[in-house]
Design a protein around this motif. Structure first.
Motif, mmCIF file in Angstrom:
data_model
loop_
_atom_site.group_PDB
_atom_site.id
_atom_site.type_symbol
_atom_site.label_atom_id
_atom_site.label_comp_id
_atom_site.label_asym_id
_atom_site.label_seq_id
_atom_site.Cartn_x
_atom_site.Cartn_y
_atom_site.Cartn_z
ATOM 1 N N MET A 63 0.843 -1.200 0.000
ATOM 2 C CA MET A 63 0.000 0.000 0.000
ATOM 3 C C MET A 63 0.880 1.253 0.000
ATOM 4 N N PRO A 64 0.437 2.305 -0.667
ATOM 5 C CA PRO A 64 1.209 3.547 -0.661
ATOM 6 C C PRO A 64 1.371 4.097 0.742
ATOM 7 N N VAL A 65 2.492 4.765 1.001
ATOM 8 C CA VAL A 65 2.734 5.388 2.296
ATOM 9 C C VAL A 65 1.727 6.504 2.526
ATOM 10 N N CYS A 66 1.372 7.218 1.469
ATOM 11 C CA CYS A 66 0.408 8.300 1.557
ATOM 12 C C CYS A 66 -0.186 8.514 0.176
ATOM 13 N N THR A 67 -1.192 9.335 0.101
ATOM 14 C CA THR A 67 -1.773 9.619 -1.211
ATOM 15 C C THR A 67 -0.917 10.634 -1.951
ATOM 16 N N ARG A 68 -1.022 10.623 -3.251
ATOM 17 C CA ARG A 68 -0.310 11.597 -4.074
ATOM 18 C C ARG A 68 -0.724 13.016 -3.690
ATOM 19 N N GLU A 69 -2.020 13.194 -3.449
ATOM 20 C CA GLU A 69 -2.541 14.518 -3.132
ATOM 21 C C GLU A 69 -1.943 15.052 -1.825
ATOM 22 N N GLU A 70 -1.817 14.164 -0.829
ATOM 23 C CA GLU A 70 -1.261 14.603 0.451
ATOM 24 C C GLU A 70 0.196 15.024 0.310
ATOM 25 N N LEU A 71 0.955 14.239 -0.449
ATOM 26 C CA LEU A 71 2.372 14.555 -0.615
ATOM 27 C C LEU A 71 2.545 15.825 -1.460
ATOM 28 N N GLU A 72 1.689 16.003 -2.444
ATOM 29 C CA GLU A 72 1.750 17.237 -3.224
ATOM 30 C C GLU A 72 1.429 18.445 -2.353
ATOM 31 N N GLU A 73 0.480 18.294 -1.443
ATOM 32 C CA GLU A 73 0.158 19.394 -0.537
ATOM 33 C C GLU A 73 1.320 19.665 0.407
ATOM 34 N N MET A 74 1.989 18.589 0.875
ATOM 35 C CA MET A 74 3.162 18.771 1.730
ATOM 36 C C MET A 74 4.233 19.579 0.997
ATOM 37 N N VAL A 75 4.460 19.259 -0.255
ATOM 38 C CA VAL A 75 5.465 19.974 -1.039
ATOM 39 C C VAL A 75 5.081 21.445 -1.183
ATOM 40 N N GLN A 76 3.818 21.726 -1.446
ATOM 41 C CA GLN A 76 3.383 23.121 -1.586
ATOM 42 C C GLN A 76 3.540 23.882 -0.272
ATOM 43 N N ARG A 77 3.224 23.221 0.836
ATOM 44 C CA ARG A 77 3.421 23.859 2.142
ATOM 45 C C ARG A 77 4.903 24.133 2.390
ATOM 46 N N TRP A 78 5.741 23.178 2.008
ATOM 47 C CA TRP A 78 7.188 23.328 2.197
ATOM 48 C C TRP A 78 7.735 24.480 1.354
ATOM 49 N N LEU A 79 7.314 24.546 0.106
ATOM 50 C CA LEU A 79 7.787 25.622 -0.768
ATOM 51 C C LEU A 79 7.351 26.992 -0.245
ATOM 52 N N GLN A 80 6.120 27.082 0.241
ATOM 53 C CA GLN A 80 5.647 28.360 0.794
ATOM 54 C C GLN A 80 6.416 28.722 2.059
ATOM 55 N N ALA A 81 6.689 27.714 2.897
ATOM 56 C CA ALA A 81 7.454 27.972 4.120
ATOM 57 C C ALA A 81 8.858 28.465 3.779
ATOM 58 N N ASN A 82 9.453 27.908 2.723
ATOM 59 C CA ASN A 82 10.773 28.373 2.290
ATOM 60 C C ASN A 82 10.717 29.813 1.803
ATOM 61 N N ARG A 83 9.691 30.148 1.036
ATOM 62 C CA ARG A 83 9.554 31.529 0.564
ATOM 63 C C ARG A 83 9.371 32.496 1.734
ATOM 64 N N ASP A 84 8.561 32.075 2.712
ATOM 65 C CA ASP A 84 8.336 32.921 3.891
ATOM 66 C C ASP A 84 9.628 33.075 4.703
ATOM 67 N N ALA A 85 10.399 31.987 4.809
ATOM 68 C CA ALA A 85 11.655 32.032 5.561
ATOM 69 C C ALA A 85 12.662 32.954 4.882
ATOM 70 N N GLU A 86 12.750 32.888 3.560
ATOM 71 C CA GLU A 86 13.659 33.760 2.827
ATOM 72 C C GLU A 86 13.264 35.223 3.001
ATOM 73 N N LYS A 87 11.982 35.490 2.941
ATOM 74 C CA LYS A 87 11.496 36.866 3.066
ATOM 75 C C LYS A 87 11.787 37.427 4.451
ATOM 76 N N ALA A 88 11.615 36.577 5.474
ATOM 77 C CA ALA A 88 11.809 37.022 6.852
ATOM 78 C C ALA A 88 13.246 36.864 7.336
ATOM 79 N N GLY A 89 14.041 36.072 6.625
ATOM 80 C CA GLY A 89 15.390 35.774 7.096
ATOM 81 C C GLY A 89 15.373 34.923 8.340
ATOM 82 N N ASP A 90 14.327 34.118 8.512
ATOM 83 C CA ASP A 90 14.153 33.298 9.722
ATOM 84 C C ASP A 90 13.738 31.892 9.301
ATOM 85 N N TRP A 91 14.719 30.988 9.225
ATOM 86 C CA TRP A 91 14.442 29.626 8.765
ATOM 87 C C TRP A 91 13.826 28.769 9.862
ATOM 88 N N THR A 92 14.208 29.001 11.092
ATOM 89 C CA THR A 92 13.723 28.183 12.207
ATOM 90 C C THR A 92 12.219 28.328 12.394
#
Length: 200
Positions: A1-30
């Protein structure tokens, strides 16, 4: 069985990319990336033939990988340009660039050449279980020499370089095996010089 659905992992990636953009803008990765790791996550990368960086657990990831290691790079950008998702294994590979906020006289950005990226394993609940970064160490060193010559390295980055040159291991760094002796290093160097000069 798949570890997760494609949709869930795609959403995780989108959340990660947005978090990276926010971190770059704020200069705060943590602040933005820290919550996206499990409490027992592992984050690491290689630093040459005999050295690794490893942060064990979310707290170390926040304190060292996203905190100490990112000091002096608050204005850098790490844009992702390609992502591969494997929902059956629950893994993601993202390819990114490392771009300094400075330009050369010809107008081009100081950017580490070669391939850079991160390999992730998904743990569910929109968090990573582990992350393994990879980049072209030779090109990274070349660009830091160039930035040093242009007087563009931040003081904290200079301090890290000085500590490494003094033989100190930075937080999270570890040797994979004992260092070669001076005699072994000299032998290897002379062997390479002989090959370069004679082809033998």
């Amino acid at each position: 069985m798949p570890v997760c659905t494609r949709e869930e992992l795609e959403e995780m990636v989108q959340r990660w990319l947005q978090a990276n953009r926010d971190a770059e803008k704020a200069g705060d990765w943590t602040k933005y990336l820290g919550p996206m790791y499990t409490k027992d996550a592992v984050y690491g990368w290689n630093i040459g033939p005999n050295e690794e960086f490893v942060a064990n657990g979310r707290q170390e990831i926040c304190d060292i990988a996203l905190g100490y290691q990112m000091k002096g790079f608050e204005e850098w950008e790490y844009p992702y340009h390609d992502i591969i998702i494997d929902e059956k294994r629950g893994t993601v590979i993202g390819f990114w660039k490392q771009r300094a906020p400075y330009k050369r006289p010809d107008g081009s950005y100081y950017e580490i050449a070669g391939i850079g990226g991160s390999w992730f394993e998904y743990a569910g609940n929109f968090q990573w279980k582990w992350q393994r970064d990879f980049f072209d160490l030779g090109n990274a060193k070349a660009m830091f020499f160039e930035l040093a010559g242009a007087g563009l390295l931040e003081p904290v980055v200079k301090q890290k370089i000085h500590a490494q040159a003094s033989g100190k291991l930075l937080p999270g760094h570890r040797k994979l095996r004992p260092d070669l002796s001076t005699r072994e290093k000299a032998r290897n160097f002379l062997a390479m010089v002989r090959i370069a000069m004679t082809g033998k």
